[in-house]
Write a protein that holds these residues in place. Structure first.
Motif, PDB file in Angstrom:
ATOM      1  N   THR A  28       0.484  -1.408   0.025  1.00  0.00           N
ATOM      2  CA  THR A  28       0.214   0.250  -0.255  1.00  0.00           C
ATOM      3  C   THR A  28       0.822   1.110  -0.143  1.00  0.00           C
ATOM      4  N   LEU A  29       1.935   1.142   0.040  1.00  0.00           N
ATOM      5  CA  LEU A  29       2.753   2.332  -0.684  1.00  0.00           C
ATOM      6  C   LEU A  29       2.875   3.560  -1.315  1.00  0.00           C
ATOM      7  N   VAL A  30       2.468   2.822  -2.836  1.00  0.00           N
ATOM      8  CA  VAL A  30       1.764   3.922  -3.136  1.00  0.00           C
ATOM      9  C   VAL A  30       0.376   4.647  -2.572  1.00  0.00           C
ATOM     10  N   ASP A  31      -0.238   4.566  -1.819  1.00  0.00           N
ATOM     11  CA  ASP A  31      -1.393   5.664  -1.693  1.00  0.00           C
ATOM     12  C   ASP A  31      -0.146   6.760  -0.206  1.00  0.00           C
ATOM     13  N   LEU A  36       6.581   6.749   0.508  1.00  0.00           N
ATOM     14  CA  LEU A  36       7.270   6.177  -0.534  1.00  0.00           C
ATOM     15  C   LEU A  36       8.349   7.462  -1.296  1.00  0.00           C
ATOM     16  N   ILE A  37       8.134   8.350  -0.994  1.00  0.00           N
ATOM     17  CA  ILE A  37       8.981   9.855  -1.874  1.00  0.00           C
ATOM     18  C   ILE A  37      10.478   9.497  -0.129  1.00  0.00           C
ATOM     19  N   ALA A  38      10.663   9.299   0.987  1.00  0.00           N
ATOM     20  CA  ALA A  38      11.336   9.445   1.276  1.00  0.00           C
ATOM     21  C   ALA A  38      12.416   8.157   1.823  1.00  0.00           C
ATOM     22  N   GLN A  39      11.259   6.958   0.710  1.00  0.00           N
ATOM     23  CA  GLN A  39      12.118   5.858   1.113  1.00  0.00           C
ATOM     24  C   GLN A  39      13.194   5.707  -0.387  1.00  0.00           C
ATOM     25  N   ALA A  40      12.015   6.586  -1.477  1.00  0.00           N
ATOM     26  CA  ALA A  40      12.848   5.754  -2.966  1.00  0.00           C
ATOM     27  C   ALA A  40      14.644   6.604  -2.852  1.00  0.00           C
ATOM     28  N   ALA A  41      14.451   7.782  -2.162  1.00  0.00           N
ATOM     29  CA  ALA A  41      16.109   7.981  -2.157  1.00  0.00           C
ATOM     30  C   ALA A  41      16.988   7.102  -1.482  1.00  0.00           C
ATOM     31  N   ARG A  49       3.753  -1.328 -10.637  1.00  0.00           N
ATOM     32  CA  ARG A  49       2.555  -2.218 -10.979  1.00  0.00           C
ATOM     33  C   ARG A  49       1.918  -1.164 -11.645  1.00  0.00           C
ATOM     34  N   ASN A  50       0.508  -0.291 -12.204  1.00  0.00           N
ATOM     35  CA  ASN A  50       0.512   0.733 -12.776  1.00  0.00           C
ATOM     36  C   ASN A  50       0.395   1.316 -11.812  1.00  0.00           C
ATOM     37  N   ARG A  51       0.150   1.606 -10.656  1.00  0.00           N
ATOM     38  CA  ARG A  51      -0.538   3.347 -10.471  1.00  0.00           C
ATOM     39  C   ARG A  51       0.543   3.795  -9.767  1.00  0.00           C
ATOM     40  N   THR A  52       1.726   3.334  -9.313  1.00  0.00           N
ATOM     41  CA  THR A  52       2.489   4.114  -8.881  1.00  0.00           C
ATOM     42  C   THR A  52       3.136   4.810 -10.250  1.00  0.00           C
ATOM     43  N   GLN A  53       2.742   6.090  -9.879  1.00  0.00           N
ATOM     44  CA  GLN A  53       3.722   7.033 -11.222  1.00  0.00           C
ATOM     45  C   GLN A  53       4.861   7.422 -11.315  1.00  0.00           C
ATOM     46  N   VAL A  54       5.821   7.000 -11.974  1.00  0.00           N
ATOM     47  CA  VAL A  54       6.904   6.872 -11.575  1.00  0.00           C
ATOM     48  C   VAL A  54       7.589   8.850 -12.398  1.00  0.00           C
ATOM     49  N   ARG A  55       7.128   9.349 -12.229  1.00  0.00           N
ATOM     50  CA  ARG A  55       7.437  10.370 -12.878  1.00  0.00           C
ATOM     51  C   ARG A  55       7.663  12.060 -11.561  1.00  0.00           C
TER      52      ARG A  55
END
Length: 245
Positions: A28-31, A36-41, A49-55
């Motif tokens: 549920t991290l996509v929500d 999500l942004i903090a962990q992305a670093a 899948r198809n809900r996470t907007q990688v942009r």
């Protein structure tokens, strides 16, 4: 390697990755975009899948990331050009679900042609609508039109041919001389010809600017009476208001 997975993934596949890498899996991290942004670093790889907007903000936060894994084949939720400009490889799961989708298309086609499901409520109420149940159409001999003749389209063609369907196809990236048509025994036709001839039309194209709203009111109007449209690609490849109308 630190792998971040922001949406649902098969638990067995997650375990395989976790046996060799440091995996952070949160379906549920996509929500929760701030988290999500903090962990992305800290991620060396991101699986979506198809809900996470990688942009945008998320893409900017992926400062260490070298690869984006997509659990599926559509890439409309990923800014592929921007990812590649930042040195990130984008890897879709090409072919992984081809058979499942093809089987769904064939099953749906047969179910809709047979039409027995429309009498479910009557039968459950103790009736036997013999006339309605006898109006179904057979699959053999019908024409299946495939728009988008990639891995899934070709697998669908093979299954349909096994049921005695005639298969025609259109793909904007291919032409009639492409060897795959002779190899598969599928006839290449133009888009409008396909729509007009087919008893069943199935869509297998990505959602890009050129395909958004591709199947519009004019396409629907030119279909055979009683023809079936199956869309296992993206919803907006079809003009949704036109379908509703």
């Amino acid at each position: 390697m630190k792998i971040l997975i922001s949406e649902f993934m098969d638990e067995r596949a997650v375990a395989q990755l976790a046996a060799k890498h440091d995996v952070a899996y949160a379906p549920t991290l996509v929500d929760d975009m701030p988290t999500l942004i903090a962990q992305a670093a800290q991620a060396d790889a991101l699986i979506v899948r198809n809900r996470t907007q990688v942009r945008g903000e998320l893409l900017a936060a992926l400062t260490r990331c070298k690869v984006i894994g997509r659990l599926g084949v559509g890439l409309d939720n990923i800014d592929v050009t921007a990812c590649e400009a930042r040195g990130m490889a984008v890897i879709p799961a090409t072919g992984a679900n081809a058979l499942s989708v093809a089987e769904y298309v064939i099953t749906t086609s047969m179910m809709l042609q047979r039409g027995a499901f429309t009498s479910t409520a009557a039968v459950a109420n103790g009736q036997w609508p013999r006339g309605a149940l006898g109006n179904g159409r057979e699959t053999a001999g019908k024409i299946l039109g495939i728009i988008g003749f990639g891995s899934i389209g070709r697998t669908t063609a093979r299954l349909a041919q096994g049921l005695g369907m005639q298969v025609i196809a259109f793909d904007a990236m291919l032409d009639a001389d492409t060897p795959v048509f002779q190899e598969t025994g599928v006839k290449y036709v133009g888009l409008q010809e396909l729509i007009m001839q087919s008893d069943v039309v199935t869509l297998h194209v990505p959602l890009v600017d050129a395909t958004r709203g591709l199947f519009d009111a004019a396409c629907i109007a030119s279909m055979k009476p009683g023809a079936i449209l199956i869309n296992t690609s993206r919803g907006h490849i079809v003009d949704l208001p036109a379908v509703a109308a």
